[in-house]
Design an enzyme around this catalytic site. Structure first.
Site, PDB file in Angstrom:
ATOM      1  N   THR A  35       0.830  -1.210   0.000  1.00  0.00           N
ATOM      2  CA  THR A  35       0.000   0.000   0.000  1.00  0.00           C
ATOM      3  C   THR A  35       0.863   1.258   0.000  1.00  0.00           C
ATOM      4  O   THR A  35       0.450   2.296  -0.493  1.00  0.00           O
ATOM      5  CB  THR A  35      -0.939   0.037   1.231  1.00  0.00           C
ATOM      6  OG1 THR A  35      -0.179  -0.320   2.395  1.00  0.00           O
ATOM      7  CG2 THR A  35      -2.100  -0.920   1.075  1.00  0.00           C
ATOM      8  N   ASP A 172       9.657   1.375   4.886  1.00  0.00           N
ATOM      9  CA  ASP A 172      10.763   0.763   5.617  1.00  0.00           C
ATOM     10  C   ASP A 172      11.695   1.813   6.207  1.00  0.00           C
ATOM     11  O   ASP A 172      12.136   1.705   7.357  1.00  0.00           O
ATOM     12  CB  ASP A 172      11.556  -0.164   4.688  1.00  0.00           C
ATOM     13  CG  ASP A 172      10.668  -1.228   4.068  1.00  0.00           C
ATOM     14  OD1 ASP A 172       9.525  -1.360   4.528  1.00  0.00           O
ATOM     15  OD2 ASP A 172      11.110  -1.905   3.139  1.00  0.00           O
TER      16      ASP A 172
HETATM   17  P1  NG1 Z   1      10.580  -5.510   1.726  1.00  0.00           P
HETATM   18  O1  NG1 Z   1       9.812  -6.382   2.592  1.00  0.00           O
HETATM   19  O2  NG1 Z   1      11.725  -4.872   2.414  1.00  0.00           O
HETATM   20  O3  NG1 Z   1      10.932  -6.170   0.443  1.00  0.00           O
HETATM   21  C1  NG1 Z   1       9.085  -3.859   0.183  1.00  0.00           C
HETATM   22  C2  NG1 Z   1       9.247  -2.349   0.040  1.00  0.00           C
HETATM   23  C3  NG1 Z   1       8.238  -1.580   0.893  1.00  0.00           C
HETATM   24  C4  NG1 Z   1       6.819  -2.104   0.686  1.00  0.00           C
HETATM   25  C5  NG1 Z   1       6.801  -3.631   0.867  1.00  0.00           C
HETATM   26  C6  NG1 Z   1       5.449  -4.250   0.579  1.00  0.00           C
HETATM   27  C7  NG1 Z   1      11.528  -1.480  -0.354  1.00  0.00           C
HETATM   28  C8  NG1 Z   1      12.780  -1.005   0.276  1.00  0.00           C
HETATM   29  N1  NG1 Z   1      10.577  -1.919   0.474  1.00  0.00           N
HETATM   30  O4  NG1 Z   1       9.567  -4.266   1.428  1.00  0.00           O
HETATM   31  O5  NG1 Z   1       8.324  -0.207   0.568  1.00  0.00           O
HETATM   32  O6  NG1 Z   1       6.302  -1.731  -0.562  1.00  0.00           O
HETATM   33  O7  NG1 Z   1       7.745  -4.261   0.000  1.00  0.00           O
HETATM   34  O8  NG1 Z   1       4.478  -3.752   1.435  1.00  0.00           O
HETATM   35  O9  NG1 Z   1      11.421  -1.482  -1.568  1.00  0.00           O
END
Ligand code: NG1
Length: 406
Positions: A35, A172
């Site tokens: 989201t 994050d």
């Molecule tokens: P992770 O779980 O770190 O791969 C990624 C994105 C977030 C968010 C989530 C899904 C990065 C650094 N992080 O997280 O921003 O979109 O997926 O909710 O790209």
């Protein structure tokens, strides 16, 4: 690894003690997946597991970062306004990313020598990458006297991470920098707002790793970026339809403005006139997930563990069926956690592998942990180093930069 051991590793490597410590935690997202890049809310909390860098600033622009884990090669580069990346997939690009973004925006010129250690599993959906970006970024900002407040800095770090090629949202970086002890945070974007919500003392969020890596600098990157494009396309088509069919008085070109005027059921109904297949699925996940976040925050205030758990289950079903980012192992872990008595469970982070998060109260958590060990880890013969794969998350404070001895 304790700080003393890290500082000793620094001294062994560079021949003098470190002067500063930069640290940034990973996070577990409780609900609100995929989201953030749609400018809709998320509800993560920072973990007790973190990236730590012991360092010593230099009077020139060279950055040298040694990793305590020997499989990661020492990273070395010069700070300049446009820093060329290492080969795709290199961990060093997460070190260059914040340097490149800060150098693009500010007159930074001082590098550092450092040693990095982390107890976060890599590529597991717990944001080890953003923790590294934040820890390096915080170090460079401080030693170059760049002063920004947390929300601005977290926007800069979110932009910085795009350097590695993933078009991530800002969740994050924001939680890793802005978190408070004992709290989760409802985060909204554009503009970034962080609302801290105390987690009830007897709630236990269990994190369990499938052991399947979801390399976002590798294979998962294209799948992730594709989801983002599909969400943008779905939004474009639905908002055009809403405007031409006079469904609302005003034009709504963003997800937040659409969910403000139409409830998720109506939005999905409207969307079926212009979307089908994957675009309809992505849209349905995004608008229903946003509503689940708001409900989940209310469930925390009501100390309603069962209600929160039910929302986690619905989130997982939607991520699996509509957003199509789950996997056989993630579905299995979720099912085993529920079997062990969890109030709810879901994949956490981007998906495609990585971890799940399950909610249990203090009285049930032991049974959830035991069931996960016997029915998932032991069956797959991966019950070694179990504390790295399976743990109860402690809502922890955000990143910090301190002088050693302070
Ligand atoms: P992770 O779980 O770190 O791969 C990624 C994105 C977030 C968010 C989530 C899904 C990065 C650094 N992080 O997280 O921003 O979109 O997926 O909710 O790209």
């Amino acid at each position: 690894m304790t700080n003393d051991v890290l500082f000793q590793a620094f001294e062994d490597h560079f021949g003098a003690p470190p002067t500063h410590l930069s640290r940034a935690p990973g996070r577990v997202n409780l609900i609100g997946e995929h989201t953030d890049y749609n400018d809709l809310p998320v509800f993560p909390m920072a973990l007790q597991k973190e990236v730590r860098i012991a360092l010593r600033p230099r009077d020139n622009g060279r950055v040298v970062l040694h990793n305590v884990r020997s499989e990661f090669q020492t990273v070395e580069f010069e700070i300049e306004p446009a820093i060329p990346p290492f080969a795709k997939g290199s961990w060093g690009n997460y070190v260059k990313a914040p340097a490149n973004e800060l150098a693009r925006r500010f007159a930074i010129w001082r590098g550092f020598v450092g040693v990095v250690a982390s107890d976060l599993p890599v590529a597991s959906g717990l944001s080890s990458s953003s923790a590294l970006v934040n820890a390096v970024g915080l170090a460079l900002a401080n030693i170059n006297e760049v002063s920004t407040e947390v929300r601005e800095f977290s926007g800069i770090m979110a932009d910085a991470e795009h350097y590695v090629g993933t078009r991530g949202g800002g969740m994050d970086q924001a939680i890793s920098l802005g978190a408070r002890n004992r709290c989760a945070a409802r985060i909204t974007f554009n503009p970034l707002r962080i609302r801290h919500v105390t987690v009830p003392d007897d709630w236990c969020f269990v994190v369990a790793d499938t052991g399947i890596r979801a390399e976002k600098s590798g294979a998962a990157q294209a799948a992730y970026n594709m989801r983002r494009k599909e969400c943008e396309e779905a939004l474009r088509l639905v908002s055009a339809h809403v405007a031409t069919a006079n469904i609302t008085e005003k034009l709504h070109t963003s997800y937040p403005s659409l969910v403000k005027v139409l409830d998720p059921e109506t939005l999905v109904e409207v969307a079926t006139d212009v979307l089908d297949g994957n675009l309809l699925r992505r849209f349905r996940h995004v608008v229903t997930e946003a509503a689940r976040v708001e409900e989940a925050v209310d469930r925390v205030f009501a100390a309603d563990v069962i209600g929160f758990g039910a929302l986690m289950d619905r989130s997982h079903a939607s991520l699996s069926r509509d957003f199509q980012v789950s996997s056989y192992e993630l579905d299995d872990l979720v099912a085993v956690a529920r079997e062990g008595g969890a109030a709810g469970a879901r994949l956490t982070g981007a998906g495609f592998g990585g971890c799940i998060v399950a909610l249990a109260d203090r009285w049930t958590v032991g049974s959830v942990l035991e069931t996960l060990v016997s029915e998932f880890y032991e069956r797959r013969h991966i019950a070694d180093r179990i504390d790295d794969r399976l743990f109860v998350a402690v809502p922890s404070r955000g990143a910090s930069f301190t002088e050693i001895g302070d």
